[in-house]
Design an enzyme around this catalytic site. Sequence first.
Site, PDB file in Angstrom:
ATOM      1  N   ASP A   3       0.852  -1.053   0.010  1.00 53.30           N
ATOM      2  CA  ASP A   3       0.014  -0.106  -0.123  1.00 53.30           C
ATOM      3  C   ASP A   3       0.884   1.201  -0.168  1.00 53.30           C
ATOM      4  O   ASP A   3       0.487   2.222   0.445  1.00 53.30           O
ATOM      5  CB  ASP A   3      -0.964  -0.041   1.129  1.00 53.30           C
ATOM      6  N   LYS A  34       1.772   2.042  -5.191  1.00 53.01           N
ATOM      7  CA  LYS A  34       2.292   1.538  -6.254  1.00 53.01           C
ATOM      8  C   LYS A  34       1.246   1.581  -7.546  1.00 53.01           C
ATOM      9  O   LYS A  34       1.722   1.992  -8.557  1.00 53.01           O
ATOM     10  CB  LYS A  34       2.682  -0.202  -6.238  1.00 53.01           C
ATOM     11  N   GLY A  42      -4.492  -4.642  -3.931  1.00 54.55           N
ATOM     12  CA  GLY A  42      -5.496  -3.580  -3.970  1.00 54.55           C
ATOM     13  C   GLY A  42      -4.790  -2.219  -4.266  1.00 54.55           C
ATOM     14  O   GLY A  42      -4.084  -1.609  -3.647  1.00 54.55           O
ATOM     15  N   HIS A  43      -4.823  -1.943  -5.679  1.00 50.66           N
ATOM     16  CA  HIS A  43      -4.071  -0.829  -5.961  1.00 50.66           C
ATOM     17  C   HIS A  43      -5.151   0.422  -6.614  1.00 50.66           C
ATOM     18  O   HIS A  43      -5.975  -0.033  -7.207  1.00 50.66           O
ATOM     19  CB  HIS A  43      -3.213  -1.400  -7.301  1.00 50.66           C
ATOM     20  N   GLN A  66       2.113  -6.277  -3.116  1.00 48.43           N
ATOM     21  CA  GLN A  66       2.384  -6.440  -1.818  1.00 48.43           C
ATOM     22  C   GLN A  66       3.741  -5.386  -1.309  1.00 48.43           C
ATOM     23  O   GLN A  66       3.948  -4.539  -2.338  1.00 48.43           O
ATOM     24  CB  GLN A  66       2.806  -7.647  -1.490  1.00 48.43           C
TER      25      GLN A  66
HETATM   26  P1  GDP Z   1      -0.863   0.232  -3.543  1.00 50.55           P
HETATM   27  O1  GDP Z   1      -1.347  -1.110  -2.966  1.00 50.55           O
HETATM   28  O2  GDP Z   1       0.715   0.337  -3.595  1.00 50.55           O
HETATM   29  O3  GDP Z   1      -1.252   0.419  -4.944  1.00 50.55           O
HETATM   30  O4  GDP Z   1      -1.357   1.419  -2.736  1.00 50.55           O
HETATM   31  P2  GDP Z   1      -3.083   1.377  -2.445  1.00 50.55           P
HETATM   32  O5  GDP Z   1      -3.966   1.945  -3.597  1.00 50.55           O
HETATM   33  O6  GDP Z   1      -3.550   0.202  -1.538  1.00 50.55           O
HETATM   34  O7  GDP Z   1      -3.014   2.412  -1.275  1.00 50.55           O
HETATM   35  C1  GDP Z   1      -2.333   3.891  -1.240  1.00 50.55           C
HETATM   36  C2  GDP Z   1      -3.389   4.954  -1.083  1.00 50.55           C
HETATM   37  O8  GDP Z   1      -2.879   6.112  -1.316  1.00 50.55           O
HETATM   38  C3  GDP Z   1      -4.633   4.814  -2.266  1.00 50.55           C
HETATM   39  O9  GDP Z   1      -5.649   5.259  -1.917  1.00 50.55           O
HETATM   40  C4  GDP Z   1      -3.715   5.982  -3.256  1.00 50.55           C
HETATM   41  O10 GDP Z   1      -4.804   6.558  -4.022  1.00 50.55           O
HETATM   42  C5  GDP Z   1      -3.082   6.803  -2.142  1.00 50.55           C
HETATM   43  N1  GDP Z   1      -2.196   7.745  -2.590  1.00 50.55           N
HETATM   44  C6  GDP Z   1      -0.946   7.349  -3.468  1.00 50.55           C
HETATM   45  N2  GDP Z   1      -0.156   8.430  -3.513  1.00 50.55           N
HETATM   46  C7  GDP Z   1      -0.565   9.329  -2.778  1.00 50.55           C
HETATM   47  C8  GDP Z   1       0.062  10.616  -2.491  1.00 50.55           C
HETATM   48  O11 GDP Z   1       0.858  11.106  -2.940  1.00 50.55           O
HETATM   49  N3  GDP Z   1      -1.183  11.708  -1.624  1.00 50.55           N
HETATM   50  C9  GDP Z   1      -1.996  11.058  -1.234  1.00 50.55           C
HETATM   51  N4  GDP Z   1      -2.808  11.855  -0.447  1.00 50.55           N
HETATM   52  N5  GDP Z   1      -2.657   9.806  -1.582  1.00 50.55           N
HETATM   53  C10 GDP Z   1      -1.765   8.996  -2.274  1.00 50.55           C
HETATM   54  P1  IMO Z   2      -0.846  -4.417  -2.133  1.00 52.62           P
HETATM   55  O1  IMO Z   2      -0.617  -4.745  -3.412  1.00 52.62           O
HETATM   56  C1  IMO Z   2      -0.914  -4.557   2.247  1.00 52.62           C
HETATM   57  C2  IMO Z   2      -0.729  -8.817   3.778  1.00 52.62           C
HETATM   58  C3  IMO Z   2      -2.073  -9.369   4.614  1.00 52.62           C
HETATM   59  C4  IMO Z   2      -1.191 -10.030   5.645  1.00 52.62           C
HETATM   60  C5  IMO Z   2      -0.196 -10.734   4.641  1.00 52.62           C
HETATM   61  C6  IMO Z   2      -0.497 -12.223   4.091  1.00 52.62           C
HETATM   62  O2  IMO Z   2      -2.102  -3.733  -2.332  1.00 52.62           O
HETATM   63  O3  IMO Z   2       0.105  -3.461  -1.416  1.00 52.62           O
HETATM   64  P2  IMO Z   2      -2.165 -12.978   2.095  1.00 52.62           P
HETATM   65  O4  IMO Z   2      -3.535 -12.688   2.074  1.00 52.62           O
HETATM   66  O5  IMO Z   2      -1.181 -12.250   1.058  1.00 52.62           O
HETATM   67  O6  IMO Z   2      -1.611 -14.346   2.298  1.00 52.62           O
HETATM   68  O7  IMO Z   2      -1.812 -11.996   3.310  1.00 52.62           O
HETATM   69  O8  IMO Z   2       0.037  -9.885   3.411  1.00 52.62           O
HETATM   70  N1  IMO Z   2      -1.299  -8.280   2.440  1.00 52.62           N
HETATM   71  C7  IMO Z   2      -0.960  -7.001   2.072  1.00 52.62           C
HETATM   72  N2  IMO Z   2      -1.039  -5.766   2.876  1.00 52.62           N
HETATM   73  N3  IMO Z   2      -1.185  -4.682   0.943  1.00 52.62           N
HETATM   74  C8  IMO Z   2      -1.204  -5.725  -0.035  1.00 52.62           C
HETATM   75  O9  IMO Z   2      -1.321  -5.410  -1.285  1.00 52.62           O
HETATM   76  C9  IMO Z   2      -1.261  -6.780   0.834  1.00 52.62           C
HETATM   77  N4  IMO Z   2      -1.344  -8.245   0.168  1.00 52.62           N
HETATM   78  C10 IMO Z   2      -1.241  -9.182   1.304  1.00 52.62           C
HETATM   79  O10 IMO Z   2      -2.768  -8.071   5.163  1.00 52.62           O
HETATM   80  O11 IMO Z   2      -0.534  -9.316   6.618  1.00 52.62           O
HETATM   81 MG    MG Z   3      -2.951  -1.914  -1.866  1.00 48.10          MG
END
Ligand code: GDP
Ligand code: IMO
Ligand code: MG
Length: 432
Positions: free
Chosen positions: A13, A16, A40-41, A223
Site C-alpha cells: 500500500d 504502487k 488492492g491498487h 504487496q
Molecule cells: P498500493 O497497494 O501500493 O497500490 O497502494 P493502495 O492503493 O492500496 O494505497 C495507497 C493509497 O494512497 C491509495 O488510496 C492512493 O490513491 C493513495 N495515494 C497514493 N499516492 C498518494 C499521495 O501522494 N498522496 C495521497 N494523499 N494519496 C496517495
Molecule cells: P498491495 O499490493 C498490504 C498482507 C496481509 C497479511 C499478509 C498475508 O495492495 O500492496 P495474504 O492474503 O497475502 O496471504 O496475506 O500480507 N497483504 C497486504 N498488505 N497490501 C497488500 O497488497 C497486501 N497483500 C497481502 O494483510 O498481513
Molecule cells: Mg494496496
Amino acid sequence: MPALVIIGAQWGDEGKGKVTDFLAREADFVVRFQGGDNAGHTVVTGGNEYKLFLLPSGVFWPDVTSVLGNGMVIDPAVLLDEMDRLRAAGHSTERIRVSHAAHVVLPYHRAVEEAEEDRLGEGKIGTTRRGIGPAYLDKYARIGIRIGDLLEPDVLSAKIKANVAFKNVLLEKVYGREGFSAGQLIDEYLGYGDRLRPYVTDTSLLLDGALNDGKNVLFEGAQGTMLEIDYGTYPYVTSSYTTAGGACVGSGVGPTRIGSVIGVIKAFTSRVGNGPFPTELHDETGQYIRRKGKEYGTRTGRPRRMGWLDTVSLRTAARINGFSWAALTKLDTLAGLPKVRICTAYRFSSHVVSAAPTATTDLAQCEAVYEEFDGWDEAALKRARTYDALPASVRAYVEAVEEATGVEMRLIGTGQDRTEVVVKGEIGFGRG
Ligand code: GDP
Ligand code: IMO
Ligand code: MG
C-alpha cells in the site's frame, strides 16, 4: 533498456498503483508478475477512484497492453468481474493478456485459509483471506490448476475431482467445515475458461517479442518487500516473491532485459495484518495519519496499522531490490503535523544497530531510534510544481530519506490524483 520494475519497499500500500499509472503513460505493456487479488491498487483520475485487484494499473491508458504473468494466482471470477467493471466505466478490455501458466484460485483455497486463520486465533497471520497462500501451496505441491487447464475440459475435470477429494477430507475431517461439489466447480470453472479463452496466451513469448521490438515494458509489483516470502517478516508475509527478482521468474523475462528497478516508498509506514512493526504508533499521531491518509485496506477495509518511516527496513529493501531510484508518496498526508520523525536505527538488546536482526522474534524486540524534523504546510506543498518550489522542510525530509537509504527520490507524491506528483530527476524508460 526499456523495462522498468516497480516494487513496494515496505509492507504494501505504498502507492504502487498511482506510480504505475503515472509511468504507464509512456509504456506499451504493464505486467503483474506475482500475488493475486490480495492486492488492492488505487488509481485516481479526474475525481474517479478505481481499485484494481488483479489487473495492472496501466489499464486506463488505451494503448497499453495489460499482462497477468505466470507468477500470479488468479481468481477468475474476480478477474471477469474486474473486466466487466472496466468496460462499464468505458474502457476497453481487448488489450488484456493472461498467462496460460498462472495458477487458479478456487473456493476451496479460500475455505482452507479461512479455517486455518480461525484455528490459529490470536496467532493468525491476518491474511486477506483470498486463498492466496493455499493456491501457492498447491502450485508448489504440483497439484495446482493453471489458467491453461480451464480451456481443457478433460484435464480440468480430472484435476478438480482429485483436488476436491482431498480438500473435502481436509475441510470436513480436520476443520469440521463444509466441503465442495466437484461437479459444480467443474461447470463453473469451464464457464470461466470459455470467457477467458480470448485473453489466454504465452505471455513470456509476447513480452520477449515486445522487448525485441524496443517496446516499453513496466512491471508492477504487488504487496511489498517486507511481505516477501524469504526476506519479509516471516511468517507474517505473503506467499510470493514480491521483490525485483520476482519480475523475471513471474513473467518469463530474463534478468538482462531489466533496465531499472523503482522503489515505491510511502512517507510513513503502514501495515495490515499481524507481525512486528518497530515504528508503530499507538497514539493520536497514528490516528491523525490514518484519518488524513484514508489508511484503510483497499482489499479488506481493515484499518491499517500506522507508524513513522523506517529507514532501517528501507535499507534492506534497497539492497534486496537494487533500487535505481524511488518514488516517495503521500507527503501531503504528513502535512499539518508540527514535527515528523524518521527511524534511523534500532535499539536491540541495549545496542544501537543500523541493520535489522535476522530473526523475526528479535525484530519484535527492537525499539526505533528517531531523528526529528520540522513539519510542513499542506497548501504550500500542493502549490509546488517543481522540487525547488517545495517547502524547505519537505526538501529536508526528502533529502534525509535519500541520505539514510542511499536512493534518490525522483517522484514526490503530493496528493491522490494522478497529476499530484513532483518530478525530481530522470524517470523515463531511457528511450529516445
Ligand atoms: P498500493 O497497494 O501500493 O497500490 O497502494 P493502495 O492503493 O492500496 O494505497 C495507497 C493509497 O494512497 C491509495 O488510496 C492512493 O490513491 C493513495 N495515494 C497514493 N499516492 C498518494 C499521495 O501522494 N498522496 C495521497 N494523499 N494519496 C496517495
Ligand atoms: P498491495 O499490493 C498490504 C498482507 C496481509 C497479511 C499478509 C498475508 O495492495 O500492496 P495474504 O492474503 O497475502 O496471504 O496475506 O500480507 N497483504 C497486504 N498488505 N497490501 C497488500 O497488497 C497486501 N497483500 C497481502 O494483510 O498481513
Ligand atoms: Mg494496496
